[in-house]
Design a protein around this motif. Structure first.
Motif, short mmCIF file in Angstrom:
data_model
loop_
_atom_site.label_atom_id
_atom_site.label_comp_id
_atom_site.label_asym_id
_atom_site.label_seq_id
_atom_site.Cartn_x
_atom_site.Cartn_y
_atom_site.Cartn_z
N HIS A 134 9.89 8.27 -71.34
CA HIS A 134 8.78 7.99 -70.42
C HIS A 134 8.10 9.30 -70.04
O HIS A 134 8.55 10.01 -69.14
N GLU A 149 3.34 3.93 -71.57
CA GLU A 149 3.54 3.14 -70.34
C GLU A 149 2.25 2.38 -70.08
O GLU A 149 1.17 2.98 -70.09
N HIS A 176 4.60 -1.80 -64.14
CA HIS A 176 4.54 -0.78 -65.19
C HIS A 176 5.67 -1.06 -66.18
O HIS A 176 6.77 -1.41 -65.78
N ARG A 234 -2.43 6.00 -69.50
CA ARG A 234 -1.62 4.84 -69.09
C ARG A 234 -2.60 3.73 -68.76
O ARG A 234 -3.11 3.65 -67.64
N HIS A 260 10.63 2.09 -63.86
CA HIS A 260 10.98 2.34 -62.45
C HIS A 260 10.94 1.05 -61.64
O HIS A 260 10.07 0.85 -60.79
N ASP A 297 9.38 10.27 -66.58
CA ASP A 297 8.02 9.97 -66.08
C ASP A 297 7.27 11.28 -65.85
O ASP A 297 6.57 11.44 -64.85
ZN LIG Z 1 4.75 4.09 -63.84
#
Ligand SMILES: [Zn+2]
Ligand SMILES: [Zn+2]
Length: 431
Positions: free
Chosen positions: A9, A95, A110, A139, A166, A225
């Motif tokens: 991610h 994502e 997400h 994204r 998440h 992330d």
């Molecule tokens: Zn996210």
């Protein structure tokens, strides 16, 4: 069979609020400094980033891609020998944010999609182009039910891996307090069995997730992330398997013995661990929030319910559920944060911290080795006794936790305060 550290991610410079050096050169450089072996490309639905993917990467092992030598060589030449020959491969990933209404509520979720080939990326992009704008953001934000998005991913390539991202964050998590669901089945209905893995997010850890029986059958994964290459590997997933897409993604999908475990933030460091209002300077534990009936005593509006509280609510659906977890969990503090604390500064971006960071890497190897495996004695011998002590405390969980809330990161420290740190340093210099 190799131990591989996997981070699926991440975001490119085409995503909002990302660093300019989120390009393949930056990801490759920092992947080596951090010690990450398999990096998701991120943003593969973005036309310009997909063009960069095809320009910079070439096929390596089945389903994996490497940075072409012409781009990799100059970077390798600039890296310290301690990390120069590290193994790095990329795998197509993205994502996607979906916004839709279901059951009378607006849902914002997400999710990550991992794919084994550039052809699969082309096919996914062709489908999603018809649904929304893929150019506006690395994204993309699409008005599509997450279940239908999952269906697309599986139709494009049955080897695709789909991971709700998440899952506990208030606004964008599958189980988030603001716009999430209460169960996988509520969100994915007949496709619920296809949800085989979730991402914990920074604010929760595997033990917290395992309180929820609905997650018994899924693999718990963690990723960074990252919005800048320096943040790669904030969290990561560890597998022990052959080096190809099928084995790595197979390890995650099956949760068998090849799936070793995760590398985690102390969950208090995440931005949504506790409840509160940042503008009102109010941070509550779940019990305090309950005592205030969920209302902020300063502004009178509903508090932002964090991950810990939301987890209590969802877990309450499964009274008597005995958490079971057999996977390895390692808690880390990013090396730059440890060094900043040792230097008595808050910022990790200063010159002194940056220099000390790169010195440690040159002397001891990549960041994950330093955090996870280099013997404490070896760190001492390298002339970094205070760092050795800090790493020992981190590895044994002797840390001080100041939880995050309403979008503010928490802080994890190894020394109580400057006085304790200074006293320890003085004592060491006497020895
Ligand atoms: Zn996210
Ligand atoms: Zn307030």
């Amino acid at each position: 069979m190799h131990e591989l550290i996997v981070d699926l991610h991440i975001h490119s410079h085409y995503s909002r609020a990302t660093s300019k050096n989120c390009d393949f050169e930056g990801l490759y450089r920092w992947g080596k400094l951090k010690g990450i072996n398999i990096i998701g490309t991120g943003d593969c639905t973005h036309p310009a980033w997909f063009a960069e993917m095809r320009d910079r990467l070439e096929p390596a092992e089945p389903g994996l891609f490497k940075l072409k030598d012409e781009f990799a060589d100059p970077i390798d030449a600039s890296l310290p020998p301690s990390v120069r020959n590290a193994f790095i491969r990329f795998v197509p990933s993205v994502e996607i944010a979906s916004i839709y209404s279901k059951g009378g509520k607006v849902r914002k979720l997400h999710q990550l999609i991992i794919l084994p080939s550039m052809e699969a990326v082309s096919e996914l992009n062709a489908r999603l182009e018809r649904i929304g704008n893929l150019k506006a953001d690395g994204r993309p934000i699409l008005g599509i039910d997450s279940k239908e998005l999952l269906r697309h991913a599986l139709e494009v390539d049955s080897r695709a891996l789909y991971i709700p991202a998440h899952i506990w964050t208030p606004w964008f998590g599958m189980f988030g307090s603001k716009s999430g669901f209460d169960s996988i089945a509520e969100a994915y209905e007949e496709l619920a069995p296809e949800i085989v893995a979730i991402e914990t997010g920074l604010s929760s850890d595997p033990a917290m997730n395992r309180r929820v029986a609905d997650l018994d059958s899924v693999t718990i994964t963690s990723h960074s992330d990252a919005h800048s290459p320096q943040k790669l590997g904030r969290e990561a997933t560890v597998v022990q398997c052959d080096t190809n897409y099928e084995s790595i993604i197979g390890a995650i999908k099956s949760n068998d013995e090849r799936m070793v475990g995760t590398i985690e933030f102390f969950p208090e460091e995440g931005k949504y661990h506790s409840d509160g209002h940042r503008a009102c300077n109010v941070r509550f534990t779940p019990a305090e929030t309950a005592a205030h009936k969920g209302i902020c005593p300063v502004c009178g509006k509903p508090l932002v319910v964090g991950v810990l509280n939301r987890l209590d609510t969802v877990a309450a659906q499964y009274p008597g559920h005995a958490p079971r977890d057999t996977k390895q969990v390692e808690y880390i503090i990013p090396l730059s944060e440890i060094i900043a604390e040792l230097n008595g500064t808050k910022s990790t971006a200063g010159k002194a911290v940056t220099e000390a960071y790169h010195r440690a890497i040159s002397l001891l190897g990549d960041e994950f080795s330093i955090l996870r495996s280099v013997p404490v004695a070896a760190i001492e011998t390298a002339g970094l006794p205070l760092l050795a002590l800090a790493i020992e405390r981190m590895r044994t969980g002797q840390v001080l936790r100041d939880p995050g809330y309403d979008g503010i990161y928490g802080t994890i420290k190894v020394f109580k305060d400057a006085a304790e740190r200074q006293a320890t340093a003085n004592q060491m210099s006497l020895l």
